[in-house]
Design an enzyme around this catalytic site. Sequence first.
Site, PDB file in Angstrom:
ATOM      1  N   ARG A 121       0.679  -1.256  -0.066  1.00 29.03           N
ATOM      2  CA  ARG A 121       0.026   0.054  -0.085  1.00 29.03           C
ATOM      3  C   ARG A 121       0.869   1.194  -0.124  1.00 29.03           C
ATOM      4  O   ARG A 121       0.149   2.372   0.444  1.00 29.03           O
ATOM      5  CB  ARG A 121      -0.983   0.227   1.104  1.00 29.03           C
ATOM      6  N   LYS A 143       3.453  11.640 -11.175  1.00 32.94           N
ATOM      7  CA  LYS A 143       2.536  11.006 -11.857  1.00 32.94           C
ATOM      8  C   LYS A 143       3.398   9.646 -12.114  1.00 32.94           C
ATOM      9  O   LYS A 143       4.438   9.449 -12.633  1.00 32.94           O
ATOM     10  CB  LYS A 143       2.238  11.530 -12.928  1.00 32.94           C
ATOM     11  N   GLU A 185      10.970  19.820 -23.742  1.00 32.00           N
ATOM     12  CA  GLU A 185      10.075  20.238 -22.410  1.00 32.00           C
ATOM     13  C   GLU A 185      10.472  21.242 -21.558  1.00 32.00           C
ATOM     14  O   GLU A 185       9.969  22.074 -21.039  1.00 32.00           O
ATOM     15  CB  GLU A 185      10.040  18.860 -21.639  1.00 32.00           C
ATOM     16  N   LYS A 227       7.894  23.563 -12.953  1.00 32.62           N
ATOM     17  CA  LYS A 227       6.982  22.390 -12.442  1.00 32.62           C
ATOM     18  C   LYS A 227       6.526  22.207 -11.100  1.00 32.62           C
ATOM     19  O   LYS A 227       5.428  21.925 -10.885  1.00 32.62           O
ATOM     20  CB  LYS A 227       7.791  21.147 -13.160  1.00 32.62           C
ATOM     21  N   GLU A 237      -3.937  17.418 -10.766  1.00 28.78           N
ATOM     22  CA  GLU A 237      -4.821  18.113 -11.858  1.00 28.78           C
ATOM     23  C   GLU A 237      -6.051  18.257 -11.880  1.00 28.78           C
ATOM     24  O   GLU A 237      -6.876  17.709 -12.959  1.00 28.78           O
ATOM     25  CB  GLU A 237      -4.018  17.081 -13.101  1.00 28.78           C
ATOM     26  N   ARG A 242      -2.491  22.410 -13.618  1.00 29.50           N
ATOM     27  CA  ARG A 242      -1.469  21.281 -14.022  1.00 29.50           C
ATOM     28  C   ARG A 242      -1.592  21.072 -15.509  1.00 29.50           C
ATOM     29  O   ARG A 242      -0.680  20.506 -16.131  1.00 29.50           O
ATOM     30  CB  ARG A 242      -1.480  20.083 -13.228  1.00 29.50           C
ATOM     31  N   ASN A 246       0.200  20.142 -20.396  1.00 29.01           N
ATOM     32  CA  ASN A 246       0.151  19.196 -21.416  1.00 29.01           C
ATOM     33  C   ASN A 246       0.222  20.195 -22.939  1.00 29.01           C
ATOM     34  O   ASN A 246      -0.281  19.778 -23.838  1.00 29.01           O
ATOM     35  CB  ASN A 246      -1.555  18.795 -21.454  1.00 29.01           C
ATOM     36  N   HIS A 249       0.868  18.625 -26.225  1.00 31.44           N
ATOM     37  CA  HIS A 249       0.512  17.330 -25.967  1.00 31.44           C
ATOM     38  C   HIS A 249      -0.857  16.784 -26.808  1.00 31.44           C
ATOM     39  O   HIS A 249      -0.682  15.758 -26.823  1.00 31.44           O
ATOM     40  CB  HIS A 249       0.347  16.765 -24.545  1.00 31.44           C
ATOM     41  N   HIS A 253       0.181  13.945 -29.272  1.00 34.36           N
ATOM     42  CA  HIS A 253      -0.559  12.747 -29.117  1.00 34.36           C
ATOM     43  C   HIS A 253      -1.095  12.198 -30.228  1.00 34.36           C
ATOM     44  O   HIS A 253      -0.797  11.056 -30.933  1.00 34.36           O
ATOM     45  CB  HIS A 253      -1.650  12.679 -28.063  1.00 34.36           C
ATOM     46  N   HIS A 267       8.795  11.104 -28.254  1.00 35.65           N
ATOM     47  CA  HIS A 267       7.560  11.709 -27.451  1.00 35.65           C
ATOM     48  C   HIS A 267       8.021  13.299 -27.562  1.00 35.65           C
ATOM     49  O   HIS A 267       6.897  14.093 -27.830  1.00 35.65           O
ATOM     50  CB  HIS A 267       7.339  11.440 -26.041  1.00 35.65           C
TER      51      HIS A 267
END
Length: 369
Positions: A121, A143, A185, A227, A237, A242, A246, A249, A253, A267
């Site tokens: 956990r 994340k 980035e 960040k 988010e 946040r 993106n 992105h 994507h 990426h």
Amino acid sequence: MAVIPVALAGRSYEVRAGSSLLANLAGEAKDYLRKDHVCIVADVNARDNWGEALARSLQSAGIEPRWYDVAPGEGSKSWESLAQLTDWLLAQGVERGDHVLALGGGVVGDLTGFACAILKRGCGFVQLPTTLLAQVDSSVGGKTAINTAAGKNLIGAFHQPSLVLVDLDTLSTLPQRELRAGYAEVLKYGILGDSDFFAWLEERGHSILALDKETLEQAVATSVAAKARIVAEDERETSGTRALLNLGHTFGHALEAETGFSERLLHGEAVALGMVLAARYSARLGRMPEAQAERITKAIDLAGLPAEISALSLECDGRALTAHMLHDKKMDAGTLPFVLLRGIGSAYLDREVDLSDVAAFLDEQLQAH
Ligand code: GLY
């Protein structure tokens, strides 16, 4: 060395960026290491390059390194890899108060972070990112995720590391193409929220890509601080802050999906081209001056990153690209929020974007040049 705090209630931690951090790991991470042994989950290339230095430091402090190798590539972010890794960590007797080390890029960080989120956990982990992309983005902010047949990063958890050690020396063994992809980035932080940083990068991008130590450290520290501010404000988010990370992105994507998430487009390269498209689309909507969109395009082009969609030789139209966007995990109540720009340094979330208009814009871009 730069030290950047990530301020989160009850779970604050530091990102330290500088030289020789892996060679001095036992000292740098001493508060998070057991006295006898430590589990290190490592990308095999990162281990080849940095494992010896890191092991020497640990052994000199009497700590035995126990290695778990991860093959490079997104394929390692699978249920099978997760099961194998968690079984191994259990076999090593990892306890909730222990810290597992993650040495490598985003794949290792995401996989290890998720394994640590669910092991007993939740146990601790320390990020040791060795790619520029992981150093300025994925290792910070908690994340963690794996991929499934339905898409990338669809199974995961928010689980913050206890420490992030960014050893800038590791970039000397990173292939140029990956370095440039990570630099996209870095540019992103300037474009989305800091026009002074963007202007500074316009002047110094070449020094960063040439790994000039001082400039690189400042660029990484400024990116991580940006960040950290965003994550502290909107860790999960939920408020929209946040989501600004993106930028590039959603377009990116679609391009990654169209090129099969392959080596054809990394990426970071997709994010770079995605930022050009977001800027041009913002200008087309009259939200920001064309000249600023062109400045963004130029900075991306000068960094050796793809700035024109035509360079990809895609055999599809704009509608096919917007169809990929509908599978994006950022879909929210049937609409797709786009990160657009009011200017360099001023990103915002637009929930009213008309996808057929985006498709028409992409048709223009596919035909241009
Ligand atoms: N990479 C985007 C985020 O951490 O939110």
